[in-house]
Every structure is written in structure tokens, then in C-alpha cells.
Design an enzyme around this catalytic site. Structure first.
Site, PDB file in Angstrom:
ATOM      1  N   HIS A  62       0.662  -1.332  -0.248  1.00 54.92           N
ATOM      2  CA  HIS A  62       0.041   0.186  -0.515  1.00 54.92           C
ATOM      3  C   HIS A  62       0.661   1.840  -0.547  1.00 54.92           C
ATOM      4  CE1 HIS A  62      -4.193  -1.925   1.417  1.00 54.92           C
ATOM      5  NE2 HIS A  62      -4.164  -1.778  -0.180  1.00 54.92           N
ATOM      6  N   ASP A  64       0.858   3.933   1.239  1.00 59.07           N
ATOM      7  CA  ASP A  64       2.014   4.602   3.047  1.00 59.07           C
ATOM      8  C   ASP A  64       3.029   3.799   3.444  1.00 59.07           C
ATOM      9  OD1 ASP A  64      -0.804   2.681   3.297  1.00 59.07           O
ATOM     10  OD2 ASP A  64      -0.522   3.449   5.299  1.00 59.07           O
ATOM     11  N   HIS A  65       3.311   3.042   3.174  1.00 57.61           N
ATOM     12  CA  HIS A  65       4.124   1.716   3.102  1.00 57.61           C
ATOM     13  C   HIS A  65       5.642   1.708   2.192  1.00 57.61           C
ATOM     14  CE1 HIS A  65       1.642   0.258   6.799  1.00 57.61           C
ATOM     15  NE2 HIS A  65       0.996   0.886   6.600  1.00 57.61           N
ATOM     16  N   HIS A 140      -4.714  -8.113   6.605  1.00 58.15           N
ATOM     17  CA  HIS A 140      -5.390  -6.871   5.884  1.00 58.15           C
ATOM     18  C   HIS A 140      -5.910  -6.806   4.232  1.00 58.15           C
ATOM     19  CE1 HIS A 140      -5.213  -3.023   5.878  1.00 58.15           C
ATOM     20  NE2 HIS A 140      -3.723  -2.398   4.834  1.00 58.15           N
TER      21      HIS A 140
END
Lengths: 301, 301
Positions: A62, A64-65, A140
Site C-alpha cells: 500500500h 503509505d508503506h 489486511h
């Protein structure tokens, strides 16, 4: 062992909050964990020595990672890095990086190795003489792993008074530190326990972000010194956990308690909250030893 | 017309310097030009209204001009944007973005349109009733375009005293502002010039980064109000220009002088220099009206 939080907020980078990235220093190794946009600037801001990072562990693909990874790799090249760089992460991370290098007509000044993960069980992804790293399968919206970093037990400490008393020559010291008994010239056998002290207990760090509340991870992270567990939401937004596959602070604390960890660090806070203090308060209703991550914070364990 | 510099430094983002990105507001349109890593944070820091950006112009596919685009697009989605977004840039920009959206299992909440460029001649890439944007072919290590933003001439200003003196009814005013003459009831023809004033001169802005010194662009940017021209190097590093395909401050000033522009803004400074003041000094030996870009600086033209 120390942990530098470069970013610990969910979703979009903002003026004062950064997406997930952290640096774990353990046994003099420096591991980068996740790499959201702006990670390279956070590394500079926190005066982390770039060049010591040889292994990057990405939890999931994702933005943001992982959106900061291509920039970091490019900067390593601009700085003319020569040391190998290893990227551990979900299948797809290699394509993600290589296609960007190709389309931006870039290349690296160093060898870049990808270790892609697809497994659903915990597996060892890195090992040397002092540290072992294995995955923590999380749950997730996309395939996600946490990572467990464990020191290997060190050598035993020499009881110098004792070995001198027995008149043992220094050339045997390393053997004794490795755990051996010693037979003296007169035939007496001196048990190792009489000549040594226990080494310091090995430390361990478990990084678990992003995930829904998942008790399956408890056996893997049992008794770790430090657990970083995501806590995107407070109780008031618990109803969002199932859809977004995130956890609340209280759920993170429940995992910490059941896994009998020594300390819990909370992070991956949703940016909807004005203050992160309530995360600690809510977690502490379940588990006492709670710390809040925050960008730029350094934990010494 | 105003220009907000979000970043104007070459190569890697650092604690206090950002890679190329800027926002041009012209005739109430807001255009984003280039999008290095961290652009979305710079937009927030400079309080630019994200939602007003509908067109992004990418000069070339080097990381310091484009690595922030995927993060910006993702953030637009997280903010639940509904308005179309148009990306103008070199062939490859579509693949660069779409592969990342695919691999991060992301999608956009809005329609995303790519307008890919391959042409070697200047071409119109955007046009509406008030503004026209065309490419400025540059010469860099990869295919690169600058962009020329030009206001269209506005409608003529009504000379209210005169039209009332001739007893012209208000329903003809728009026609007069559009440039028409008027025939009165008595047959007299009133020429438009007697009833109107000239509109304000249309403004224009030329963005030229990254490029080697290239006189071919002069006819395209002739007489513009503001020229932003890259100046990666000072005279002392002029020998690096050919290999890296960048310009010196003095070369940028020479282009400005030959193109008879009104103002020159210098940017894309190499981060090797402690101060950017010498860029201005060296440029001013050739061309007087020089400004230095800097991150967070707003120019009102």
C-alpha cells in the site's frame, strides 16, 4: 536495540505527520522497515546513516508503506552507493521498483536484490550470526507480513576470577565463552557453569502493521521484548476495523497481553484524531506497559 | 497570474530543499507543473487548494520531477475526489502510474486521463476560452518538454461615458466588448475604438526545466512575461553541463535576453551550493531582471 520512528501515521503524508517507516538498530545491524513517501527526508531529518541500511523490509504494497522506496533507491544511486541492497517484501515489489527505474531511464550504482514473499506461514527471511528475522503473517486488505527481529543468544560471559584461579590459559577463553567444559592437566573437569555467567537475554522486536485483530500471531510473537502493533482506530471507530482491516488500540493491547510481551508500542494512527493520547489510555485499560510511537521518536530498549 | 514554488532544487529531496514542483494560477485556473517526491506535503504546507488542480504537466520522467505523482493521485482518492484529473507528460507516464495503482491494489475515485507526448515540435496540449498551453521542446538526457502558458486576449473594456453619450442600449454592450462597431438608428456607424479601451495585455509564463542551453526555444518563448529557466550550475561547474544536459545561470540569462522576456526566474539549483545568491549575480551580468526561485516562495506577476 533501538528503534527510530520515521513515520507512524496512516494513509496520506501531511505537513507534520509521515506515513509508516522506521529504523531498527539491533546488534549493530540497521534495518529499514516500510518506506512511505518522504522516508528519505525523514532519514536525513533524524540523522540516520543511510549507508548502513542494507536490508529493507516491506510489510505490504500500500502506498503509505512503499511509495518512498523508489526515491530512496534513486538517492542511494545518486550518492554512488556500492554496497548491495536487499529488499524483502510481497510479490510485486520487484516489478514496482524495476518498472519505475526503467521508465525513468535510471539504474542503480549497486546490486539490488529482491526477496519476494508469497507464503502464508511464518518463514525466516534473513539470518546472520547474531540476528534472525522471520515473517509474521498478518491479515489486511492485501497480502501483508509483519516482521520478527530476534537476537541470537550471545556467547557466555567469562568469570575471570574463576578461570585464573584454575590457571587456565587465555587460548581456551573463547572455547569457554562458547560453552565448553575444560579438562585440567590433573584430569579434573571444570564444568562451564563454574567459569561463566549467563549472557544477556537476547532481545526481540515484532513489527505488526497493518492488520485486523488476529490472534493467530500470538504464538509467533510470544514473550517478545517489544511489540509494535498498529492501532489505526480508537474504540469509537471500532466498527471500521472489519471493513478497513485495521485494529483499535484496545485490540493491540489485547494481543500484547495474550502474547505476554514486555512492552507495546502503538502506531499507524488514523489522521482523523487531534490527539494520540487516548490511544494510550484505551490500550492501558488492557495492558499496562504502553508507549506511543511518534515521528522522530527514538526508543532505546 | 501567480506562481507558487513548491520545490526548485535538483536531484534528491532533503530536509530543507524539495525537488521540482510548482503551481501556476492563471485566469483562475490552477496548473501543477512537475511533481517530485513530497509535492503533496508541499501543497499542504503552502496551503494550496488541492481540489482546484485539474491538470498536471510533467516535463520529463526523472524521479525528481515525477516521483510524487502517484502519492498525490492516491491522496486525491483518499479525499474522495470526484473531478476528472488530466496528466500531461511524456509517453510512459501512464504506465508509470497505472502499474503502481495496479500493484498497490489501488484505484481512483475519479476519472484519470493521460495525455502522452512524443512530439519533437511545439504543440498545443491544453486550451480553453481563456488560456492556451503548449509544449516547449527541451534537450535533456531523456525526452523533455517545457510548457508555455498564455492567456488569451480578454474582451475590450467598455468606455461607459461614450456608449451612454451615443445612447446605445445595454443589450449591445457585450457585442461592443467583443470588438464590434455599432450602427445607430440615424445610420451613423460608431467604430469600436471610440467606445472601448484596450484590454490588459495577456500574460504568459514559460517553464523550462531541465535542459541544456538551447537557442531553438527562443522563438517559442519570445516576449513572454516570465521565463522560469533551469540553472543547475554556476560558471565554475559549466563543464558539467554537456554531460548532464543542464544549464548555468548565465546561460539561462542569455536565453532570457535573446528571447526578450520581461522577467527571469532561476531554479533547479544543484544542492552542492551552500548559497543560491551567486546564481542571481552571475545571471545579472547578462540580464537584469532576475529572480531566484525558492521553496515556498510566491511570485505575483
Amino acid at each position: 536495540m533501538n528503534l527510530t520512528i520515521l513515520g507512524c501515521y496512516a494513509a496520506t503524508p501531511r505537513t507534520l505527520t509521515n506515513p509508516t517507516s522506521q529504523v531498527l538498530e539491533i546488534k549493530n545491524r540497521m534495518f529499514l522497515i516500510d518506506c512511505g513517501e518522504g522516508t528519505q527526508v525523514q532519514l536525513r531529518k533524524n540523522k540516520v546513516r543511510f549507508s548502513k541500511i542494507n536490508h529493507v523490509f516491506i510489510s505490504h504494497l500500500h502506498g503509505d508503506h512503499v511509495y518512498g522506496l523508489i526515491g530512496l533507491i534513486s538517492t542511494f544511486s545518486l550518492l554512488n552507493r556500492k554496497t548491495d541492497l536487499h529488499i524483502h517484501g510481497p510479490k510485486g515489489v520487484k516489478e514496482l521498483i524495476l518498472i519505475q527505474l526503467k521508465l525513468t531511464a535510471s539504474w542503480t550504482s549497486f546490486d539490488l536484490y529482491f526477496h519476494e514473499l508469497e507464503g502464508k506461514e511464518s518463514q525466516v527471511v534473513y539470518e546472520d550470526d547474531k540476528v534472525i528475522v522471520s515473517t509474521i503473517p498478518l491479515q489486511h486488505r492485501v497480502y501483508t507480513n509483519g516482521y520478527l527481529f530476534k537476537e541470537k543468544p550471545g556467547e557466555r560471559k567469562l568469570n575471570l576470577g574463576k578461570v585464573e584461579e584454575y590457571g587456565i590459559e587465555t587460548c581456551y577463553y573463547q572455547k569457554i565463552k562458547n560453552g565448553s567444559d575444560i579438562t585440567l592437566d590433573d584430569g579434573r573437569v571444570i564444568p562451564n557453569a563454574l567459569m561463566t555467567f549467563d549472557p544477556p537475554a537476547p532481545q526481540s522486536y515484532a513489527f505488526c502493521s497493518d492488520t485486523i485483530y488476529k490472534e493467530d500471531i500470538i504464538p509467533i510473537i510470544k514473550d517478545v521484548n517489544v511489540l509494535y502493533h498498529e492501532s489505526t482506530f480508537l474504540d469509537s471507530e471500532e466498527h471500521l476495523c472489519e471493513k478497513t482491516m485495521h485494529s483499535t488500540a484496545k485490540q493491540a493491547a489485547t494481543i500484547a497481553k495474550q502474547a505476554n510481551v514486555k512492552q507495546l508500542v502503538l502506531g499507524h494512527f488514523s489522521t482523523r484524531y487531534d490527539s494520540i493520547e487516548p490511544f494510550k489510555e484505551q490500550a492501558q485499560t488492557v495492558f499496562e506497559n504502553v508507549h506511543l510511537a511518534d515521528d522522530g521518536k527514538i526508543f532505546e530498549f
